[in-house]
Design a protein around this motif. Structure first.
Motif, PDB file in Angstrom:
ATOM      1  N   MET A   1      -3.836 -28.521  39.582  1.00 45.76           N
ATOM      2  CA  MET A   1      -2.721 -28.951  38.728  1.00 45.76           C
ATOM      3  C   MET A   1      -1.987 -27.742  38.137  1.00 45.76           C
ATOM      4  O   MET A   1      -0.765 -27.767  37.975  1.00 45.76           O
ATOM      5  N   ARG A   2      -2.730 -26.681  37.856  1.00 40.51           N
ATOM      6  CA  ARG A   2      -2.063 -25.477  37.339  1.00 40.51           C
ATOM      7  C   ARG A   2      -1.182 -24.852  38.415  1.00 40.51           C
ATOM      8  O   ARG A   2      -0.230 -24.139  38.116  1.00 40.51           O
TER       9      ARG A   2
ATOM     10  N   TYR B   1       2.892 -36.297  33.546  1.00 36.35           N
ATOM     11  CA  TYR B   1       3.643 -35.144  34.042  1.00 36.35           C
ATOM     12  C   TYR B   1       4.035 -35.331  35.509  1.00 36.35           C
ATOM     13  O   TYR B   1       5.185 -35.119  35.899  1.00 36.35           O
TER      14      TYR B   1
ATOM     15  N   GLY C   1       1.822 -27.889  38.977  1.00 40.68           N
ATOM     16  CA  GLY C   1       2.644 -28.168  37.798  1.00 40.68           C
ATOM     17  C   GLY C   1       3.912 -27.329  37.680  1.00 40.68           C
ATOM     18  O   GLY C   1       4.999 -27.884  37.468  1.00 40.68           O
TER      19      GLY C   1
ATOM     20  N   GLN D   1      -6.206 -28.243  32.392  1.00 39.85           N
ATOM     21  CA  GLN D   1      -5.982 -28.924  33.666  1.00 39.85           C
ATOM     22  C   GLN D   1      -6.787 -28.245  34.780  1.00 39.85           C
ATOM     23  O   GLN D   1      -7.073 -27.052  34.696  1.00 39.85           O
TER      24      GLN D   1
ATOM     25  N   PHE E   1      -1.767 -26.435  29.890  1.00 43.98           N
ATOM     26  CA  PHE E   1      -2.284 -26.409  31.258  1.00 43.98           C
ATOM     27  C   PHE E   1      -3.677 -25.793  31.356  1.00 43.98           C
ATOM     28  O   PHE E   1      -4.336 -25.920  32.388  1.00 43.98           O
TER      29      PHE E   1
ATOM     30  N   ARG F   1      -1.657 -35.345  32.717  1.00 44.70           N
ATOM     31  CA  ARG F   1      -1.453 -35.087  34.140  1.00 44.70           C
ATOM     32  C   ARG F   1      -0.725 -36.254  34.815  1.00 44.70           C
ATOM     33  O   ARG F   1       0.215 -36.065  35.572  1.00 44.70           O
TER      34      ARG F   1
END
Lengths: 102, 226
Positions: free
Chosen positions: B101-102, B132, B105, B97, B94, B129
């Protein structure tokens, strides 16, 4: 209201347990001793829960032949098949069957 | 087909079969919510606020059985402590990212999501990404739908079926399938035994005592094995 707040509290805690290293501690390592202990969280807590859920409000264990039979058969099916649906069906099936017979 | 769409399709195709084992949990959660006296809407809100079957089952079952809220919350959080391992394992991936997104996620990082995502750790950030989020949204939407179905079926299931016992069977299955070495078996047996012995403690505190001693003894058994 209490129920909802309890859900929110667990929701926040769950998000943090999934996110703490991704969000904040990416360069920190979990100490090895903690990693070792974390593997035993699931088996210890889940089995403690099974027992706790069978304790009635007076602190007595409500477990009889039907429950024990279901655990034995369900456990064996889980071990053999690794399938949650089959485990649930056979476990509950044995539970109902034995309860009806005795 | 653009690469993006093929990755999305891959994420969906990988997630769907992994969702199947969660279906009985969703159904039983629905029934337990109805049995527990927790309002159905509040109970269902746990599906998107917590988004974690074992913790939801733990919390709602304990609230329904008259445990103190603090004891139920603590037990559910301990159940979910295993996610710390996933968080630590995914953290390096991560780092590549964007910040949004962190933040998003971790919400999707359930057991099955971790199993899929860790295999994609070497993908380029955009591919990772896309994959996921595709898989995560499949798990998420399936979970919302199946728990609603469980709640709707809940009132139809007669109380005499004692379907709350299904929670114990499901947890037993999780334990058995998770045991890959004997210290885990030791942790499970000690956890159950100590909880039994401390059954008289108020507010179901025996559960936490049993869990703690189980983890401790499991860790010691692991040390002895090494």
């Amino acid at each position: 209201m209490t129920d909802f707040l309890a859900i929110v509290a667990v929701g926040i805690g769950t998000y943090l347990s999934r996110g703490v290293f991704i969000l904040a501690l990416a360069n920190k390592k979990i100490p090895d001793s903690v990693l070792v202990a974390l593997q035993f969280v699931a088996p210890a807590v889940l089995s403690a829960l099974i027992v706790a859920l069978l304790i009635d409000s007076d602190g007595n264990i409500a477990i009889g032949v039907a429950e024990v039979s279901a655990f034995v058969v369900g456990g064996a099916v889980a071990y053999k098949t690794r399938n949650h649906i089959l485990t649930l069906i056979t476990g509950m099936g044995v539970f109902w069957l034995v309860r009806a017979l005795i | 087909m653009s690469p993006d769409r093929s990755i999305i399709k891959q994420g969906i195709a990988d997630a769907l079969p992994l969702f199947v084992p969660a279906i009985p949990f969703a159904f039983v959660i629905g029934v337990v919510i109805v049995d527990s006296g927790v309002s159905p809407v509040v109970g269902w809100s746990s599906s998107w606020i917590i988004f974690g079957g074992a913790a939801q089952l733990t919390l709602i079952s304990l609230l329904g059985s008259g445990a103190a809220a603090a004891a139920a919350i603590t037990a559910a959080l301990v159940v979910n402590a295993r996610h710390l391992m996933y968080s630590a394992a995914m953290a390096p991936v991560f780092q590549h990212q964007p910040r949004w997104m962190r933040r998003v996620g971790p919400y999707f990082l359930i057991d099955q999501q971790f199993a899929l995502a860790i295999l994609r750790a070497d993908d380029d950030p955009k591919t990772f990404r896309t994959y996921y989020l595709s898989a995560g949204l499949v798990f998420w939407s399936m979970w919302q739908i199946t728990t609603v179905v469980g709640i709707m079926l809940g009132p139809i299931v007669p109380v005499s079926w004692s379907l709350e016992f299904a929670v114990s069977i499901l947890f037993l299955g999780l334990i058995v399938m998770g045991i890959d070495k004997y210290p885990k078996l030791v942790a499970a047996l000690v956890g159950a035994g100590v909880t039994y012995l401390s059954a008289g403690l108020p507010n179901r505190a025996g559960l936490l005592v049993g869990a703690f001693v189980g983890i401790l003894v499991g860790t010691v058994a692991e040390r002895l094995r090494e």
